[in-house]
Design a protein around this motif. Sequence first.
Motif, PDB file in Angstrom:
ATOM      1  N   UNK A  44       0.886  -1.228  -0.354  1.00 52.25           N
ATOM      2  CA  UNK A  44      -0.033   0.181  -0.330  1.00 52.25           C
ATOM      3  C   UNK A  44       0.809   1.574  -0.208  1.00 52.25           C
ATOM      4  N   UNK A  45       2.502   1.273   0.554  1.00 48.52           N
ATOM      5  CA  UNK A  45       3.237   2.810   0.508  1.00 48.52           C
ATOM      6  C   UNK A  45       3.710   2.531  -1.010  1.00 48.52           C
ATOM      7  N   UNK A  46       3.765   1.255  -1.832  1.00 44.19           N
ATOM      8  CA  UNK A  46       4.159   1.272  -2.658  1.00 44.19           C
ATOM      9  C   UNK A  46       5.486   1.360  -2.845  1.00 44.19           C
ATOM     10  N   UNK A  47       6.155   0.466  -2.058  1.00 42.81           N
ATOM     11  CA  UNK A  47       7.613  -0.053  -2.206  1.00 42.81           C
ATOM     12  C   UNK A  47       7.614  -1.893  -2.549  1.00 42.81           C
ATOM     13  N   UNK A  48       6.614  -2.143  -3.090  1.00 46.63           N
ATOM     14  CA  UNK A  48       6.310  -4.220  -3.182  1.00 46.63           C
ATOM     15  C   UNK A  48       5.162  -4.098  -3.795  1.00 46.63           C
ATOM     16  N   UNK A  49       5.296  -4.981  -5.296  1.00 49.88           N
ATOM     17  CA  UNK A  49       4.909  -5.604  -5.987  1.00 49.88           C
ATOM     18  C   UNK A  49       3.459  -6.352  -5.658  1.00 49.88           C
TER      19      UNK A  49
END
Length: 558
Positions: A413-418
Amino acid sequence: MNPRVVRLDDPEALDVSTVGAKAANLARARRAGLPALDGFVVTLAASAGPLRHAAEELTRRGSGAARMVLLRSEIDESLATEIGAAAAALAEPLIARSSSALEGEGTWAGAFASLPEVRRDEVPKALRSVWSAMFTLEALERFEAAGIEAGSAGMGVLVQTELAPDCGGAATVDEIGAVSISAVRGSPRDLLAGWVPGVRATVGSDGSISGSEALELIGASTLEEVATLAREAADRLDCNLVEWAVTGGAPVLLQVQRTVTAPASESMVLPAALGHPEARRLARLAMQYPGALGEELVLGWAAAPEFSKSDAGQALGGEGLGGLLVRARSLSAGLTASAWGRSAEEASALARSVLRRLRGDRPNESIEALGGLVAPDPVGAAEVLAIIERLGDALGDPHGVWYHSVDELAEILAGGASVDRGRVGRDRWEPFLAGVAALGDEARSGIGASGGIGAGRLVWVSSPTSVDHVRPRDVIVVQYPLPNFAPLLWDAAGLVALGGAPSAHLMEVARSLTVPAVVSCPVDDLFCTGTSGRRGPDTPLHLGTVDGDEGRVAVLEL
């Protein structure tokens, strides 16, 4: 310069990167003196340019456009001349078969096309058709499941004289030299595709033969010859699987490869407590709320005896997804603390310990401990489940969301993982589920096709395109074991087919992915039929344990 046409007896035909796995194995067989037909290969190098253009069109306009690029691709004059010269040495009709470098792995069994009844002047057209098979929807789904870019592997095309066999099938050799044979009259095509069951026989290392139907259909001498051929392939090529045909009274190799032969599974631990009604209730919860997320946010309080999911919808606030996840974690901690009558930290640790022991060899202690829990607040419980549902919808993976941990979801959700979770793999609850089903007093017998034991929700899949109801770690049930179902196996706990045979290409995929599988197993009565007479996914929840070693499916309605 890379050759574009290679005869099977040329030295270059031994190189998988030049001619693909199927052709290279047959070239090795011919060199070893085994009866494989002569032929030639249009090499992977010849396909490189057309496949690259098709992959570009796939990105722009989809599968159909990619295939049209290949079907309309030009075959230059020099290549056409080479093909014509090689084809002139072979008797008609011909057959054009895929020979990709990928086909050395069982996960690609039956993935691509073969074109029968080809005339010599039609080989360039057949060549384009085999190339285009790499971009069918079914093949693309298998590429996606395997994490490989479509068109990147190259496609060789093997051309040989097409046989009109008296009989054919597949044979595997085990570690002590016993040969298991599947056979049909005529061409083995439908047997290997999964449409027909054929007949089965075993030729022991001592020469003994079992299998009355096979003896009656093709005779003892043919079975002995096929067994000898299979053992020679194992000894000379280290290939324990052959596809064969008999024509003119002599067996011929159609394909040779090494298949996975997993060791037999250890016996299941079956404590008597797994037959308790509470064990069944807990098994249902583990299936409804699976994976890391189920254990972190739900099972610690949902295991209370009086918990039942509320049907009332929850109106969630306007906060973002990250805030909802934080709220779900806080609510879950409070629900767990209330259920166990401890502080949040103590209750969480105790819940993890008891659930871990429930999956062990003394579940009775955990069942007793869980029986003393206080039912959770229904409003808070419903809100946690509603948040998880919202997260799954937002991520486009309502079933797969359960297999992410809370920390993984926070990172996504934080954009740090797929969001791509990859293959789930065996769930930690499966041994518990398998034991509960095994003590349910109902088992169906079939034929073991891929060893091991797996357990999960039984789901009927009517076609490879009707899969929206399928979840990770389900036990897939199909009418026939057709190759197009292969993409489902990457995340399946087991496979059951009502028909077909262990020699079907789909079973080779199952063995390669270590998915337990049973064929010719009658479980169709478990699934509801609508007014059209078709079985559908909306049926009672059944837990199924697939024992691929024993050829049994234990069934329990929850």
